[in-house]
Design an enzyme around this catalytic site. Structure first.
Site, PDB file in Angstrom:
ATOM      1  CG  PHE A 152      13.265  14.008 -36.789  1.00  0.00           C
ATOM      2  CD1 PHE A 152      12.607  13.450 -35.703  1.00  0.00           C
ATOM      3  CD2 PHE A 152      12.638  15.036 -37.483  1.00  0.00           C
ATOM      4  CE1 PHE A 152      11.338  13.886 -35.326  1.00  0.00           C
ATOM      5  CE2 PHE A 152      11.377  15.487 -37.114  1.00  0.00           C
ATOM      6  CZ  PHE A 152      10.720  14.912 -36.031  1.00  0.00           C
ATOM      7  NE  ARG A 154      20.404   7.938 -37.772  1.00  0.00           N
ATOM      8  CZ  ARG A 154      20.592   6.995 -38.672  1.00  0.00           C
ATOM      9  NH1 ARG A 154      20.643   5.733 -38.311  1.00  0.00           N
ATOM     10  NH2 ARG A 154      20.745   7.287 -39.960  1.00  0.00           N
ATOM     11  CG  ASN A 211      14.352  11.665 -29.829  1.00  0.00           C
ATOM     12  OD1 ASN A 211      14.491  11.252 -30.972  1.00  0.00           O
ATOM     13  ND2 ASN A 211      15.099  12.635 -29.331  1.00  0.00           N
ATOM     14  CG  PHE A 252      16.653   2.573 -33.321  1.00  0.00           C
ATOM     15  CD1 PHE A 252      17.139   2.885 -34.579  1.00  0.00           C
ATOM     16  CD2 PHE A 252      17.005   3.388 -32.263  1.00  0.00           C
ATOM     17  CE1 PHE A 252      17.962   3.984 -34.780  1.00  0.00           C
ATOM     18  CE2 PHE A 252      17.830   4.486 -32.453  1.00  0.00           C
ATOM     19  CZ  PHE A 252      18.299   4.782 -33.725  1.00  0.00           C
ATOM     20  CB  CYS A 263      18.790  13.214 -27.919  1.00  0.00           C
ATOM     21  SG  CYS A 263      19.603  14.705 -28.536  1.00  0.00           S
TER      22      CYS A 263
HETATM   23  P1  NAD Z   1      25.364  21.392 -28.207  1.00  0.00           P
HETATM   24  O1  NAD Z   1      25.525  21.493 -26.763  1.00  0.00           O
HETATM   25  O2  NAD Z   1      26.298  20.565 -29.021  1.00  0.00           O
HETATM   26  O3  NAD Z   1      25.406  22.867 -28.858  1.00  0.00           O
HETATM   27  C1  NAD Z   1      24.697  23.966 -28.353  1.00  0.00           C
HETATM   28  C2  NAD Z   1      25.510  25.233 -28.650  1.00  0.00           C
HETATM   29  O4  NAD Z   1      24.705  26.377 -28.361  1.00  0.00           O
HETATM   30  C3  NAD Z   1      26.777  25.382 -27.791  1.00  0.00           C
HETATM   31  O5  NAD Z   1      27.904  25.518 -28.639  1.00  0.00           O
HETATM   32  C4  NAD Z   1      26.527  26.666 -26.975  1.00  0.00           C
HETATM   33  O6  NAD Z   1      27.710  27.426 -26.757  1.00  0.00           O
HETATM   34  C5  NAD Z   1      25.560  27.410 -27.877  1.00  0.00           C
HETATM   35  N1  NAD Z   1      24.720  28.441 -27.224  1.00  0.00           N
HETATM   36  C6  NAD Z   1      23.963  28.321 -26.108  1.00  0.00           C
HETATM   37  N2  NAD Z   1      23.295  29.489 -25.877  1.00  0.00           N
HETATM   38  C7  NAD Z   1      23.633  30.342 -26.872  1.00  0.00           C
HETATM   39  C8  NAD Z   1      23.261  31.680 -27.197  1.00  0.00           C
HETATM   40  N3  NAD Z   1      22.377  32.384 -26.474  1.00  0.00           N
HETATM   41  N4  NAD Z   1      23.832  32.242 -28.281  1.00  0.00           N
HETATM   42  C9  NAD Z   1      24.704  31.570 -29.031  1.00  0.00           C
HETATM   43  N5  NAD Z   1      25.071  30.296 -28.793  1.00  0.00           N
HETATM   44  C10 NAD Z   1      24.545  29.685 -27.726  1.00  0.00           C
HETATM   45  O7  NAD Z   1      23.863  20.911 -28.457  1.00  0.00           O
HETATM   46  P2  NAD Z   1      23.303  19.944 -29.610  1.00  0.00           P
HETATM   47  O8  NAD Z   1      23.676  18.540 -29.333  1.00  0.00           O
HETATM   48  O9  NAD Z   1      23.625  20.535 -30.943  1.00  0.00           O
HETATM   49  O10 NAD Z   1      21.733  20.065 -29.345  1.00  0.00           O
HETATM   50  C11 NAD Z   1      21.029  21.259 -29.607  1.00  0.00           C
HETATM   51  C12 NAD Z   1      19.537  20.961 -29.580  1.00  0.00           C
HETATM   52  O11 NAD Z   1      19.205  20.090 -30.661  1.00  0.00           O
HETATM   53  C13 NAD Z   1      19.048  20.244 -28.320  1.00  0.00           C
HETATM   54  O12 NAD Z   1      17.756  20.716 -28.007  1.00  0.00           O
HETATM   55  C14 NAD Z   1      18.980  18.791 -28.728  1.00  0.00           C
HETATM   56  O13 NAD Z   1      18.026  18.073 -27.993  1.00  0.00           O
HETATM   57  C15 NAD Z   1      18.548  18.912 -30.168  1.00  0.00           C
HETATM   58  N6  NAD Z   1      18.955  17.791 -31.014  1.00  0.00           N
HETATM   59  C16 NAD Z   1      20.223  17.278 -30.899  1.00  0.00           C
HETATM   60  C17 NAD Z   1      20.611  16.222 -31.736  1.00  0.00           C
HETATM   61  C18 NAD Z   1      21.987  15.619 -31.623  1.00  0.00           C
HETATM   62  O14 NAD Z   1      22.214  14.609 -32.273  1.00  0.00           O
HETATM   63  N7  NAD Z   1      22.891  16.159 -30.845  1.00  0.00           N
HETATM   64  C19 NAD Z   1      19.716  15.741 -32.719  1.00  0.00           C
HETATM   65  C20 NAD Z   1      18.440  16.315 -32.819  1.00  0.00           C
HETATM   66  C21 NAD Z   1      18.067  17.345 -31.961  1.00  0.00           C
HETATM   67  C1  UGA Z   2      18.819  10.006 -31.591  1.00  0.00           C
HETATM   68  C2  UGA Z   2      17.762   9.737 -32.670  1.00  0.00           C
HETATM   69  O1  UGA Z   2      18.080   8.550 -33.374  1.00  0.00           O
HETATM   70  C3  UGA Z   2      17.684  10.901 -33.654  1.00  0.00           C
HETATM   71  O2  UGA Z   2      16.631  10.677 -34.594  1.00  0.00           O
HETATM   72  C4  UGA Z   2      17.405  12.177 -32.882  1.00  0.00           C
HETATM   73  O3  UGA Z   2      17.389  13.289 -33.754  1.00  0.00           O
HETATM   74  C5  UGA Z   2      18.478  12.376 -31.840  1.00  0.00           C
HETATM   75  O4  UGA Z   2      18.518  11.227 -30.945  1.00  0.00           O
HETATM   76  C6  UGA Z   2      18.190  13.571 -31.001  1.00  0.00           C
HETATM   77  O5  UGA Z   2      17.066  13.944 -30.802  1.00  0.00           O
HETATM   78  O6  UGA Z   2      19.190  14.123 -30.569  1.00  0.00           O
HETATM   79  P1  UGA Z   2      21.486   9.834 -31.454  1.00  0.00           P
HETATM   80  O7  UGA Z   2      21.272  10.051 -30.000  1.00  0.00           O
HETATM   81  O8  UGA Z   2      22.502  10.636 -32.169  1.00  0.00           O
HETATM   82  O9  UGA Z   2      20.094  10.079 -32.236  1.00  0.00           O
HETATM   83  O10 UGA Z   2      21.890   8.330 -31.700  1.00  0.00           O
HETATM   84  P2  UGA Z   2      21.102   6.938 -31.906  1.00  0.00           P
HETATM   85  O11 UGA Z   2      21.661   6.281 -33.096  1.00  0.00           O
HETATM   86  O12 UGA Z   2      19.637   7.108 -31.868  1.00  0.00           O
HETATM   87  O13 UGA Z   2      21.572   6.110 -30.614  1.00  0.00           O
HETATM   88  C7  UGA Z   2      21.143   6.468 -29.316  1.00  0.00           C
HETATM   89  C8  UGA Z   2      21.538   5.387 -28.333  1.00  0.00           C
HETATM   90  O14 UGA Z   2      20.783   4.198 -28.544  1.00  0.00           O
HETATM   91  C9  UGA Z   2      23.006   4.969 -28.428  1.00  0.00           C
HETATM   92  O15 UGA Z   2      23.521   4.782 -27.125  1.00  0.00           O
HETATM   93  C10 UGA Z   2      22.967   3.667 -29.196  1.00  0.00           C
HETATM   94  O16 UGA Z   2      24.047   2.809 -28.915  1.00  0.00           O
HETATM   95  C11 UGA Z   2      21.657   3.087 -28.675  1.00  0.00           C
HETATM   96  N1  UGA Z   2      21.059   2.113 -29.608  1.00  0.00           N
HETATM   97  C12 UGA Z   2      20.576   2.515 -30.818  1.00  0.00           C
HETATM   98  C13 UGA Z   2      20.950   0.775 -29.220  1.00  0.00           C
HETATM   99  O17 UGA Z   2      21.388   0.388 -28.111  1.00  0.00           O
HETATM  100  N2  UGA Z   2      20.361  -0.113 -30.080  1.00  0.00           N
HETATM  101  C14 UGA Z   2      19.870   0.261 -31.291  1.00  0.00           C
HETATM  102  O18 UGA Z   2      19.329  -0.603 -32.015  1.00  0.00           O
HETATM  103  C15 UGA Z   2      19.983   1.609 -31.672  1.00  0.00           C
END
Ligand code: NAD
Ligand code: UGA
Length: 450
Positions: A152, A154, A211, A252, A263
């Site tokens: 979860f 951000r 989300n 939010f 996301c």
């Molecule tokens: P990202 O694209 O930044 O990173 C993914 C990485 O996985 C890449 O570096 C890629 O090269 C690597 N990869 C892919 N296949 C692979 C394999 N078979 N072996 C080794 N490496 C491999 O992605 P992210 O933003 O970190 O998101 C990952 C997951 O977490 C997604 O499902 C996303 O929805 C979830 N998530 C993301 C956030 C966020 O804030 N970005 C927050 C919560 C959950």
């Molecule tokens: C979001 C969730 O907040 C995380 O809990 C979750 O883990 C993550 O997605 C995920 O699943 O990847 P993130 O996308 O990093 O995190 O950023 P947020 O702070 O949630 O912002 C998302 C978007 O909403 C941004 O474009 C932000 O500007 C917008 N936002 C957020 C608003 O326009 N108003 C708000 O009050 C809050």
């Protein structure tokens, strides 16, 4: 615990570094050689505040390592986290699970001894079942359990979110896996972070529900902002007035140009698909997706209105390109649609972002000129648009901006300025949901019956 984190991206690298900081032995596996080289050379492949020192410290202490050799790392692990991307599948909005299933196949061939395989990636309901099937079929002798442990955090506050989570969700019916997961998160007991145990499918759905709800909350206040502009109300006061009700909560509820990021856009779409397939449509989420898409385009129209109805041949300055501050992530950023729409209308765009310009270049039209300061962006611009609320944009020198601009117009899509202050400095000022947020002719409100 010996932990392997597959995927060293925004989630994998942060989670891996934090687990190492808790004292576990962590190996991050990634397929991207550039990412691995950067880490080995002590450079961060992503921008996330505080990550460089956390990674450096734990690498130096020998608790955090990186490799491209998945099999070797997995064969020595107690717990393997899958933290690879689950982007929207092109064309239909379903989550693309090919990276997750690819990782599962590689893990299957490599596991030795009882291993817990955890999906940390955001995955649709039933993905854990499929990961389990893939591992058993690929390696019938494998001893393992598949757990859902959605993340979860951000971006921009990822380390704090990971170390002080509101809750930890663990989805499994396997007692041994449950105990091992509790051990992984034990260091967080001091922070009193609750651990919620549930079945795997419920854990998977909980992540999407959270989300989607947040995306819906933002979209709700954005619609209220539009209404405020029409009726002469102030969305920031509405937001405060709503948010102090503890049943609603103040977070939010900041109106803006529409949510973006890696996301909310993909996860809302994927949830809509899951629900449609289950014959239980989520109409609120469907509406959220479409309202948010339209909003990004509406923001370009707001800019055009504020500049007098025409941007052809004019220079428009854009401050902030990433989808939110304190990240370099450009995925689904509102800036992409806004810039494209303005370029389509004949504007010349100058842009600056403190961390996002490297990722922005390939995503924005080639005509965009990238600058190194907000004042360079403003030079000869007919309007300046704040798209992302980086701290660096919160106290710009308005007199200096006015001197260098072709015309003093500020469009503040994040409401970070006080309207009276900007107008007193001689600017035309448009913002979001604050009485005259840029719509010139708000309709007269009906009078009470006499
Ligand atoms: P990202 O694209 O930044 O990173 C993914 C990485 O996985 C890449 O570096 C890629 O090269 C690597 N990869 C892919 N296949 C692979 C394999 N078979 N072996 C080794 N490496 C491999 O992605 P992210 O933003 O970190 O998101 C990952 C997951 O977490 C997604 O499902 C996303 O929805 C979830 N998530 C993301 C956030 C966020 O804030 N970005 C927050 C919560 C959950
Ligand atoms: C979001 C969730 O907040 C995380 O809990 C979750 O883990 C993550 O997605 C995920 O699943 O990847 P993130 O996308 O990093 O995190 O950023 P947020 O702070 O949630 O912002 C998302 C978007 O909403 C941004 O474009 C932000 O500007 C917008 N936002 C957020 C608003 O326009 N108003 C708000 O009050 C809050």
């Amino acid at each position: 615990m010996r932990i392997v984190m597959i995927g060293a991206g925004y989630v994998g690298l942060v989670s891996g570094a934090c687990f190492a900081d808790f004292g576990h032995d962590v190996i991050c596996v990634d397929k991207d050689p550039d990412r691995l080289n950067a880490l080995r050379e002590g450079r961060m492949p992503i921008y996330e505040p505080g990550l460089d020192s956390l990674v450096k410290e734990n690498s130096e202490q020998g608790r955090l390592d990186y490799t491209g050799e998945l099999a070797k790392a997995v064969s020595q692990a107690d717990i393997v986290f899958i933290a690879v991307g689950t982007p929207s599948r092109r064309g239909d909005g379903y989550a693309d699970l090919s990276y997750v299933y690819g990782a599962a196949r590689e893990i299957a061939a490599a596991v030795t001894g009882f291993t817990v395989v955890v999906t940390k990636s955001t995955v649709p309901v039933g993905t854990g079942d499929e990961v389990e099937r893939i591992i058993s079929e690929t390696n019938p002798a494998a001893e393992f359990a598949v757990v859902s442990n959605p993340e979860f955090l951000r971006e921009g506050s990822a380390i704090e979110d990971f170390k002080r989570p509101d809750r930890i969700v663990i989805g499994t019916d396997n007692e041994q896996a449950r105990k091992m997961m509790e051990e992984v998160y034990r260091p967080l007991y001091l922070n009193a972070s609750p651990i919620l145990h549930m079945n795997r499918r419920t854990a998977e759905l909980t992540k999407y529900a959270a989300n989607a709800f947040l995306a819906m909350k933002i979209t709700f206040i954005n619609e209220m902002a539009d209404l405020c502009e029409r009726v002469g109300a102030d969305v920031q006061d509405v937001s405060r007035g709503m948010g102090m009700d503890q049943r609603i909560g103040s977070k939010f509820l900041h109106a803006g140009p529409g949510y973006g990021g890696s996301c909310f856009p993909k996860d809302t779409l994927a949830l809509v698909k899951t629900a449609q397939d289950a014959d239980s449509p989520t109409r609120l989420i469907e509406a959220t997706v479409s309202v948010n898409d339209q909003r990004k385009r509406a923001m370009a129209r707001k800019v055009i209105r504020a500049t007098g109805g025409k941007v052809r041949g004019k220079t428009i300055g854009i401050l902030g390109l990433t989808f939110k501050p304190n990240t370099d992530d450009m995925r689904e950023s509102p800036s992409i649609s806004i810039v494209q729409a303005l370029v389509d209308k004949g504007a010349h765009i100058k842009a600056y972002d403190p961390e996002g310009m490297h990722q922005a270049r390939p995503l924005l039209p080639s005509q965009v000129t990238f600058c190194t300061t907000p004042y360079e962006v403003a030079n000869q611009a007919s309007a300046l648009v704040i798209v992302t609320e980086w701290n660096a944009f919160r106290s710009l020198d308005l007199d200096r901006l006015k001197k260098v601009m072709a015309s003093p117009v500020l469009i503040d899509l994040r409401n970070i300025y006080k309207p009276e202050q900007v107008r007193a400095a001689g600017f035309v000022y448009a913002c979001i949901g604050r009485s005259d947020g840029g719509v010139p002719d708000a309709p007269e409100m009906p009078r009470a019956a006499e």
